[in-house]
Design a protein around this motif. Structure first.
Motif: not given
Length: 207
Positions: A155, A159, A162, A204
């Protein structure tokens, strides 16, 4: 006897030459051989002249600029793919360019912008400066694509990917099931980790 054609058959056996037939232009094999020899010499001289002109400082002859560049940022990788063309190692290798050297390469590539830069490896997510390098390239108006095996994407990593806003992200798969994929990747669980990384990227909004 009829004259022997260059392919070893009599002309009488080959039929009457048409205008498009090579025998219409070259009556003897020696003429055909001479033609190819002269053509080869001309092409060689032409290519050498072109190379010489390109090397002259200030030459107006500018070859087409690059539009797509693949850059193996590192040979460091956490997998052992059977088909891999690089000599992958667990850690980053001494031959990898450091951050300053890599930025210098990007600065030079920027002279040819707009272009697309594909960052791969090895496994590029092994490099801690990957995101800084990608952002440096984007600041120079270079489209950046990330190619990864996906197994290191959790995760927080999704992020970060992204946040950099890569133009494209590719997660490589070698099969539609774990048995096939893991067999190529040399590590059990690689398929599960890669598909999990894909789902995290999708959540995302990364494409």
């Amino acid at each position: 006897k009829g004259r022997e054609a260059f392919i070893g058959r009599k002309e009488s056996e080959l039929g009457k030459p048409e205008k498009s037939d090579v025998r219409h232009v070259f009556a003897r094999p020696s003429q055909l051989i001479a033609f190819f020899l002269v053509s080869s010499i001309v092409l060689l001289l032409d290519s050498q002249l072109l190379l010489f002109v390109c090397m002259i400082p200030g030459s107006n002859h500018d070859p087409s600029p690059p539009r797509l560049i693949y850059w193996e940022l590192t040979t460091g990788c956490n997998l052992r793919c059977t088909q891999c063309a690089t000599d992958s190692a667990d850690l980053l290798t001494p031959g990898d360019l450091n951050y300053a050297e890599s930025c210098c390469v990007i600065d030079q590539l920027a002279e040819y912008a707009p272009l697309s830069l594909v960052l791969s490896g090895g496994e590029p997510l092994r490099r801690r400066d990957l995101f800084a390098l990608a952002q440096h390239a984007r600041n120079h108006h270079i489209d950046v694509t990330l190619v990864t095996n996906g197994t290191l994407i959790d995760e927080p990593m999704a992020a970060r990917i992204q946040a950099v806003a890569f133009d494209r992200v590719a997660v490589t798969l070698d099969g539609a099931d774990a048995a096939t994929h893991d067999g190529f990747r040399g590590q059990p669980g690689a398929f599960r980790a890669a598909t999990h990384g894909l789902r995290l990227l999708h959540q995302c909004g990364v494409t």
